[in-house]
Design a protein around this motif. Structure first.
Motif, PDB file in Angstrom:
ATOM      1  N   PHE A   1      16.122  37.434 -27.886  1.00  0.00           N
ATOM      2  CA  PHE A   1      15.985  36.190 -28.649  1.00  0.00           C
ATOM      3  C   PHE A   1      14.634  35.533 -28.378  1.00  0.00           C
ATOM      4  O   PHE A   1      13.926  35.128 -29.307  1.00  0.00           O
ATOM      5  CB  PHE A   1      17.131  35.237 -28.287  1.00  0.00           C
ATOM      6  CG  PHE A   1      16.886  33.812 -28.680  1.00  0.00           C
ATOM      7  CD1 PHE A   1      16.984  33.405 -29.998  1.00  0.00           C
ATOM      8  CD2 PHE A   1      16.549  32.855 -27.718  1.00  0.00           C
ATOM      9  CE1 PHE A   1      16.747  32.094 -30.358  1.00  0.00           C
ATOM     10  CE2 PHE A   1      16.314  31.536 -28.066  1.00  0.00           C
ATOM     11  CZ  PHE A   1      16.417  31.148 -29.399  1.00  0.00           C
TER      12      PHE A   1
ATOM     13  N   GLN B   1      11.700  37.095 -30.092  1.00  0.00           N
ATOM     14  CA  GLN B   1      11.651  37.080 -31.552  1.00  0.00           C
ATOM     15  C   GLN B   1      11.577  35.689 -32.166  1.00  0.00           C
ATOM     16  O   GLN B   1      11.286  35.566 -33.359  1.00  0.00           O
ATOM     17  CB  GLN B   1      12.881  37.805 -32.118  1.00  0.00           C
ATOM     18  CG  GLN B   1      12.950  39.269 -31.741  1.00  0.00           C
ATOM     19  CD  GLN B   1      14.221  39.932 -32.226  1.00  0.00           C
ATOM     20  OE1 GLN B   1      15.168  39.259 -32.642  1.00  0.00           O
ATOM     21  NE2 GLN B   1      14.246  41.259 -32.200  1.00  0.00           N
ATOM     22  N   SER B   2      11.830  34.658 -31.370  1.00  0.00           N
ATOM     23  CA  SER B   2      11.946  33.323 -31.948  1.00  0.00           C
ATOM     24  C   SER B   2      11.289  32.275 -31.052  1.00  0.00           C
ATOM     25  O   SER B   2      11.353  32.370 -29.822  1.00  0.00           O
ATOM     26  CB  SER B   2      13.436  32.972 -32.143  1.00  0.00           C
ATOM     27  OG  SER B   2      13.603  31.649 -32.581  1.00  0.00           O
ATOM     28  N   ASP B   3      10.634  31.279 -31.666  1.00  0.00           N
ATOM     29  CA  ASP B   3      10.237  30.097 -30.908  1.00  0.00           C
ATOM     30  C   ASP B   3      11.514  29.408 -30.427  1.00  0.00           C
ATOM     31  O   ASP B   3      12.538  29.416 -31.118  1.00  0.00           O
ATOM     32  CB  ASP B   3       9.437  29.139 -31.779  1.00  0.00           C
ATOM     33  CG  ASP B   3       8.087  29.720 -32.205  1.00  0.00           C
ATOM     34  OD1 ASP B   3       7.646  30.718 -31.597  1.00  0.00           O
ATOM     35  OD2 ASP B   3       7.493  29.169 -33.143  1.00  0.00           O
ATOM     36  N   PHE B   4      11.432  28.782 -29.253  1.00  0.00           N
ATOM     37  CA  PHE B   4      12.682  28.251 -28.707  1.00  0.00           C
ATOM     38  C   PHE B   4      12.434  26.982 -27.891  1.00  0.00           C
ATOM     39  O   PHE B   4      11.297  26.640 -27.529  1.00  0.00           O
ATOM     40  CB  PHE B   4      13.392  29.305 -27.853  1.00  0.00           C
ATOM     41  CG  PHE B   4      12.584  29.818 -26.686  1.00  0.00           C
ATOM     42  CD1 PHE B   4      12.695  29.262 -25.415  1.00  0.00           C
ATOM     43  CD2 PHE B   4      11.706  30.898 -26.855  1.00  0.00           C
ATOM     44  CE1 PHE B   4      11.957  29.744 -24.352  1.00  0.00           C
ATOM     45  CE2 PHE B   4      10.959  31.387 -25.792  1.00  0.00           C
ATOM     46  CZ  PHE B   4      11.078  30.809 -24.537  1.00  0.00           C
TER      47      PHE B   4
ATOM     48  N   ARG C   1       7.512  32.169 -29.191  1.00  0.00           N
ATOM     49  CA  ARG C   1       8.156  33.480 -29.047  1.00  0.00           C
ATOM     50  C   ARG C   1       7.290  34.391 -28.176  1.00  0.00           C
ATOM     51  O   ARG C   1       6.059  34.296 -28.180  1.00  0.00           O
ATOM     52  CB  ARG C   1       8.378  34.116 -30.409  1.00  0.00           C
ATOM     53  CG  ARG C   1       7.109  34.548 -31.125  1.00  0.00           C
ATOM     54  CD  ARG C   1       7.405  35.007 -32.541  1.00  0.00           C
ATOM     55  NE  ARG C   1       7.821  33.875 -33.361  1.00  0.00           N
ATOM     56  CZ  ARG C   1       8.274  34.003 -34.602  1.00  0.00           C
ATOM     57  NH1 ARG C   1       8.382  35.213 -35.147  1.00  0.00           N
ATOM     58  NH2 ARG C   1       8.615  32.936 -35.303  1.00  0.00           N
TER      59      ARG C   1
ATOM     60  N   GLU D   1      17.291  27.946 -30.368  1.00  0.00           N
ATOM     61  CA  GLU D   1      16.363  28.251 -31.448  1.00  0.00           C
ATOM     62  C   GLU D   1      15.629  26.986 -31.892  1.00  0.00           C
ATOM     63  O   GLU D   1      16.247  25.940 -32.110  1.00  0.00           O
ATOM     64  CB  GLU D   1      17.158  28.831 -32.617  1.00  0.00           C
ATOM     65  CG  GLU D   1      16.371  29.135 -33.854  1.00  0.00           C
ATOM     66  CD  GLU D   1      17.276  29.569 -35.001  1.00  0.00           C
ATOM     67  OE1 GLU D   1      16.731  29.935 -36.059  1.00  0.00           O
ATOM     68  OE2 GLU D   1      18.516  29.533 -34.830  1.00  0.00           O
TER      69      GLU D   1
END
Length: 392
Positions: free
Chosen positions: A144, A147-150, A168, A185
């Motif tokens: 996660f 693959q994703s800004d968080f 990410r 997320e």
């Protein structure tokens, strides 16, 4: 019937003053229990008595014991938690006599809602949109984060304390993580907050609003937002499926395609209360099963004027930002000022000194300074150290 007496378990915030004025206007005698010696409610004509008590994060057992003593000595029939202290106050729910009503959802419920991970899981179980949310031990976490800004935040926190944003492909070290961290997320879109009063799973009123001036992450000027059907539908569904009682508030990110996702829940009063008509609010609190419809005030923009002015002058060397904040200051109604009850506004600075001092001299945000002694950090439940199991 004699005068009914309500206990508000915090007095330092404008929303407590709003609630005190509403209850006082409906004929209630209002008592404040507050760890600070000075607070915005203290000089108000709406408050019959202000009692200083031990802060729950200083000594939880003593805090609960002192609340019980106030309830007995002042003949309290209604107890209303105001802010983050609610999770401490609700530890009294099993030991109070039947004539004392705690205006809140049960402790087990508000603990679940306050926990950002458990709330996201609950809402997802109801089929409602929320951002992807992970605990530190989840096997999918590494993928996660790649693959994703968080966003990293504590499971139990308030006022943006301990929140950080990450791109990410990055992964903060364990040493840099707040206690009980979750990964969520990072959503793009419009940030909208809501405030709801509910009774047995039915909305009595819901307000949607958004901040226009911020002190850190805390909105000090805010305007009502009408017509956001996805937000209202989300709230209505959650309140119904959870059979919620009392106050409940949410923060949403609304995407460009109109999907509303709740990023966290505050099972308590928020600034949205300032948009609600005081008379019908008091009626709904006193008799939620038979109250008339809860109405809204005429104004659509409200502010904490002192804080808005401070934020304006903090941007004095940036003319565009300075003028934008001054425009908000001149077009929004102050939530503290009342010509019938002027002292809370006139004495705002000295009465708020226990918040302002650590913010000015101690490097804390206003949110941290206001919440450090009452916020819930999932500490072990206290045992109430009193001789009798129930009040007489």
């Amino acid at each position: 019937m004699g005068t009914r007496t309500a206990l508000l378990t915090l007095g330092r915030l404008p929303k407590a003053l709003e609630l005190a004025r509403a209850l006082h206007g409906a004929g209630w005698r209002v008592v404040i229990a507050e760890p600070f010696s000075g607070h915005v409610c203290k000089p108000s004509r709406a408050v019959a008595k202000s009692i200083r008590i031990t802060a729950p994060n200083t000594d939880s057992n003593r805090y609960l014991s002192e609340l019980r003593q106030i309830i007995e000595a002042e003949n309290i029939s209604l107890v209303i938690p105001v802010s983050e202290e609610a999770l401490h106050v609700m530890q009294l729910e099993a030991s109070l006599p039947s004539h004392v009503r705690l205006f809140s959802a049960p402790l087990a419920s508000i603990r679940e809602l306050h926990d950002k991970f458990r709330f996201a899981r609950l809402a997802k179980g109801f089929g409602l949109p929320v951002p992807q949310t992970f605990e530190t031990g989840d096997r999918e976490l590494a993928q996660f984060c790649a693959q994703s800004d968080f966003v990293v935040k504590p499971r139990n926190s308030c006022s943006g304390i301990g929140v950080s944003f990450h791109e990410r492909g990055s992964m903060p070290s364990n040493a840099a993580l707040p206690q009980g961290a979750i990964f969520q997320e990072k959503l793009e879109g419009r940030h909208v907050s809501t405030f709801t009063l509910a009774h047995e799973g039915h909305e009595l009123v819901t307000i949607a609003y958004e901040g226009t001036v911020f002190a850190g992450t805390v909105a000090v000027c805010f305007r009502r937002v009408d017509g956001l059907a996805p937000v209202h539908e989300w709230v209505e569904s959650f309140v119904s499926k959870s059979n919620h009682n009392g106050f409940i508030s949410f923060d949403f990110i609304v995407s460009q395609d109109g999907v509303a996702r709740a990023i966290e829940c505050n099972p308590r009063i928020t600034s949205g209360i300032h948009f609600v008509d005081n008379a019908t609010l008091a009626q709904a609190i006193a008799a939620p099963h038979s109250a008339p419809p809860v109405l809204l005030k005429d104004g659509k923009k409200f502010q904490q004027a002192y804080s808005t002015l401070t934020e304006a002058y903090a941007n004095f060397l940036r003319p565009r930002e300075f003028l934008a904040r001054m425009r908000e200051l001149l077009t929004a109604r102050d939530v503290v000022w009342s010509w019938r009850d002027p002292l809370p506004f006139l004495l705002m600075t000295p009465m708020s000194w226990e918040i302002l001092s650590p913010a000015i001299f101690g490097g804390k945000t206003l949110g941290e300074a206001a919440m450090h002694d009452i916020a819930w950090f999932d500490t072990p439940q206290a045992t109430i150290m009193v001789p009798n199991a129930h009040l007489p």
